[in-house]
Design a protein around this motif. Structure first.
Motif, mmCIF file in Angstrom:
data_model
loop_
_atom_site.group_PDB
_atom_site.id
_atom_site.type_symbol
_atom_site.label_atom_id
_atom_site.label_comp_id
_atom_site.label_asym_id
_atom_site.label_seq_id
_atom_site.Cartn_x
_atom_site.Cartn_y
_atom_site.Cartn_z
ATOM 1 N N ASP A 245 0.841 -1.209 0.000
ATOM 2 C CA ASP A 245 0.000 0.000 0.000
ATOM 3 C C ASP A 245 0.869 1.248 0.000
ATOM 4 O O ASP A 245 0.628 2.193 -0.769
ATOM 5 N N ARG A 246 1.870 1.237 0.848
ATOM 6 C CA ARG A 246 2.751 2.408 0.956
ATOM 7 C C ARG A 246 3.554 2.626 -0.319
ATOM 8 O O ARG A 246 3.775 3.765 -0.736
ATOM 9 N N PHE A 247 3.981 1.543 -0.969
ATOM 10 C CA PHE A 247 4.757 1.680 -2.200
ATOM 11 C C PHE A 247 3.956 2.409 -3.271
ATOM 12 O O PHE A 247 4.514 3.156 -4.075
ATOM 13 N N PHE A 248 2.640 2.181 -3.280
ATOM 14 C CA PHE A 248 1.782 2.821 -4.268
ATOM 15 C C PHE A 248 1.213 4.151 -3.774
ATOM 16 O O PHE A 248 0.372 4.749 -4.437
ATOM 17 N N GLY A 249 1.650 4.596 -2.620
ATOM 18 C CA GLY A 249 1.170 5.869 -2.098
ATOM 19 C C GLY A 249 -0.268 5.827 -1.630
ATOM 20 O O GLY A 249 -0.979 6.843 -1.684
ATOM 21 N N MET A 250 -0.724 4.680 -1.146
ATOM 22 C CA MET A 250 -2.101 4.515 -0.704
ATOM 23 C C MET A 250 -2.148 4.317 0.801
ATOM 24 O O MET A 250 -1.249 3.689 1.378
ATOM 25 N N PRO A 251 -3.171 4.824 1.456
ATOM 26 C CA PRO A 251 -3.349 4.526 2.884
ATOM 27 C C PRO A 251 -3.540 3.027 3.080
ATOM 28 O O PRO A 251 -4.160 2.349 2.250
ATOM 29 N N ARG A 252 -3.010 2.508 4.156
ATOM 30 C CA ARG A 252 -3.084 1.069 4.397
ATOM 31 C C ARG A 252 -4.534 0.607 4.478
ATOM 32 O O ARG A 252 -5.369 1.219 5.130
ATOM 33 N N GLY A 253 -4.804 -0.498 3.747
ATOM 34 C CA GLY A 253 -6.135 -1.090 3.789
ATOM 35 C C GLY A 253 -7.121 -0.517 2.788
ATOM 36 O O GLY A 253 -8.291 -0.916 2.791
ATOM 37 N N THR A 254 -6.672 0.402 1.917
ATOM 38 C CA THR A 254 -7.606 1.009 0.966
ATOM 39 C C THR A 254 -7.638 0.292 -0.383
ATOM 40 O O THR A 254 -8.482 0.609 -1.222
ATOM 41 N N PHE A 255 -6.749 -0.658 -0.607
ATOM 42 C CA PHE A 255 -6.737 -1.379 -1.879
ATOM 43 C C PHE A 255 -7.950 -2.295 -1.967
ATOM 44 O O PHE A 255 -8.242 -3.051 -1.045
ATOM 45 N N SER A 256 -8.640 -2.247 -3.116
ATOM 46 C CA SER A 256 -9.893 -2.998 -3.246
ATOM 47 C C SER A 256 -9.678 -4.490 -3.461
ATOM 48 O O SER A 256 -10.610 -5.282 -3.295
ATOM 49 N N GLY A 257 -8.466 -4.888 -3.885
ATOM 50 C CA GLY A 257 -8.162 -6.306 -3.945
ATOM 51 C C GLY A 257 -8.512 -7.009 -5.229
ATOM 52 O O GLY A 257 -8.641 -8.238 -5.239
ATOM 53 N N THR A 258 -8.674 -6.298 -6.361
ATOM 54 C CA THR A 258 -8.920 -6.939 -7.649
ATOM 55 C C THR A 258 -7.726 -6.713 -8.566
ATOM 56 O O THR A 258 -6.952 -5.765 -8.398
ATOM 57 N N TYR A 259 -7.600 -7.590 -9.562
ATOM 58 C CA TYR A 259 -6.486 -7.466 -10.503
ATOM 59 C C TYR A 259 -6.606 -6.178 -11.303
ATOM 60 O O TYR A 259 -5.598 -5.520 -11.603
ATOM 61 N N GLN A 260 -7.827 -5.801 -11.677
ATOM 62 C CA GLN A 260 -8.012 -4.565 -12.426
ATOM 63 C C GLN A 260 -7.598 -3.357 -11.588
ATOM 64 O O GLN A 260 -7.008 -2.403 -12.106
ATOM 65 N N ALA A 261 -7.897 -3.403 -10.304
ATOM 66 C CA ALA A 261 -7.478 -2.305 -9.429
ATOM 67 C C ALA A 261 -5.961 -2.208 -9.374
ATOM 68 O O ALA A 261 -5.398 -1.114 -9.323
ATOM 69 N N TYR A 262 -5.300 -3.366 -9.396
ATOM 70 C CA TYR A 262 -3.833 -3.349 -9.432
ATOM 71 C C TYR A 262 -3.336 -2.762 -10.757
ATOM 72 O O TYR A 262 -2.410 -1.929 -10.774
#
Length: 374
Positions: A37-54
């Motif tokens: 999360d931090r590597f992508f500049g996102m707050p921890r736990g905000t990633f939606s968890g899909t391949y498209q989101a990645y």
């Protein structure tokens, strides 16, 4: 000190600024370690968890290359599992047949029909066939595990799309050239860079001319009045070398053109290499039918000779082993064809079109259940 191996690994990854992630293809979910999360500049736990989101987080210029690499890996693992399963089936069939002949040789030795040396040769052939079958089965299981891990499945995956070969040629090379020039994502990236360079050059050129600014104001309360004017600004001297800037932006445009030409040449070379690989594999596959026919005829003669006492069980086992090898080689050629066709479609920007070729009436399928007739 860390309390467990997982804690130790977590600290090690954090200190090295490295993260881990898994993509479960079957459910289209991505799981990654907290630091990603931090590597992508996102707050921890905000990633939606899909391949498209990645994919949305990957830079635009890197996304097509990443997707091509992922597709190529999936294709390679998928059809490698198919080929390994076919080879395992053929080897297993050869081992069963060798077992039948070994049993027959034992009976014939008791009846005095064959010598002891023939009986020993049949037993040796059986052990060799069983060893080869065991190795082929191990390879098939390993290929299935590799595929399952690639797609994130919790159990072995049974591929449903078989290896195949088209008996007729695919479209002419020029057809795939045109598709690649129109759809290859690498060319779109180069075109975007050229557009950006042109815009920068146009903006820089605009600063060399006069800047005109129109002004107007009005007052409606009390005594209405109006005011209007035009301001003209023209820089006659500047510490910035505008000619040098102009040459630099033109150089960027020229470089984009050179990159585009090189990219088109590289893509055409890749397309032609894959197209020729497809056609070469097709020709080899078609020519192999004659080898299989010769092998089948030799098997027929060996079986007849064994019944009539003019041949030996060892000669029949040898003929059957060689025929299994030929069928395995034929499946290998089908694998090469399928891989080359997938590569051709990737290079021409049409990776999903493989289903259209599977539906062609001239498609010959090689399935794991295929086995030579006893």
């Amino acid at each position: 000190m860390p309390d467990s191996t997982s804690d130790w690994l977590r600290e090690l990854l954090a200190s090295a600024h490295v993260g881990t992630w898994d993509w479960f293809v079957a459910t289209d979910t991505v799981q990654w370690s907290d630091d990603v999360d931090r590597f992508f500049g996102m707050p921890r736990g905000t990633f939606s968890g899909t391949y498209q989101a990645y994919l949305d987080l990957v830079h635009d210029e890197d996304r097509p290359r990443l997707q091509r690499n992922v597709d190529a890996l999936l294709t390679e693992r998928y059809f490698s599992a198919q080929l390994a399963a076919i080879a395992a089936g053929l080897r297993a069939q050869a081992a069963r047949t060798a077992g039948e002949h070994d049993h027959a040789a034992a009976r014939m030795l008791q009846e005095g029909v064959i010598a002891r040396v023939d009986r020993l040769q049949a037993s040796t052939a059986l052990r060799d066939a069983q060893r080869q079958a065991s190795a082929a089965q191990s390879d098939a299981e390993l290929a299935a595990v590799a595929l399952a891990r690639t797609v994130g499945a919790g159990q072995p995956v049974r591929p449903s799309t078989p290896l195949f070969v088209l008996t007729q040629p695919v479209e002419p090379l020029a057809h795939f050239f045109d598709l690649a020039m129109a759809h290859h994502p690498g060319l779109a990236k180069v075109a975007a860079k050229r557009t950006q360079a042109e815009q920068l050059h146009a903006a820089q050129q605009g600063l060399r001319g006069p800047q005109v600014l129109a002004l107007a104001s009005s007052q409606l309360r009390d005594r209405p009045n109006w005011a209007a004017g035009v301001a003209v600004s023209w820089t006659l001297w500047s510490s910035i070398d505008r000619d040098q800037l102009s040459r630099a932006t033109l150089k960027d445009i020229e470089q984009a053109d050179l990159t585009d030409a090189q990219a088109r040449s590289d893509i055409q070379l890749l397309v032609e290499r894959q197209w020729r690989a497809v056609d070469n594999a097709r020709r080899q596959f078609m020519a192999f039918d004659a080898h299989l026919a010769e092998g089948d005829e030799l098997l027929r003669l060996r079986r007849a000779g064994l019944r009539e006492g003019t041949s030996t069980a060892l000669a029949l086992i040898d003929a059957e082993t060689r025929q299994a090898q030929r069928r395995t080689e034929r499946a290998q050629i089908a694998y090469q064809y399928t891989q080359a066709l997938a590569g051709l479609l990737h290079a021409s920007g049409q990776p999903r079109d493989i289903t259209r070729y599977l539906a062609r009436p001239d498609a010959v399928f090689i399935k794991p259940t295929d086995a030579p007739a006893p």
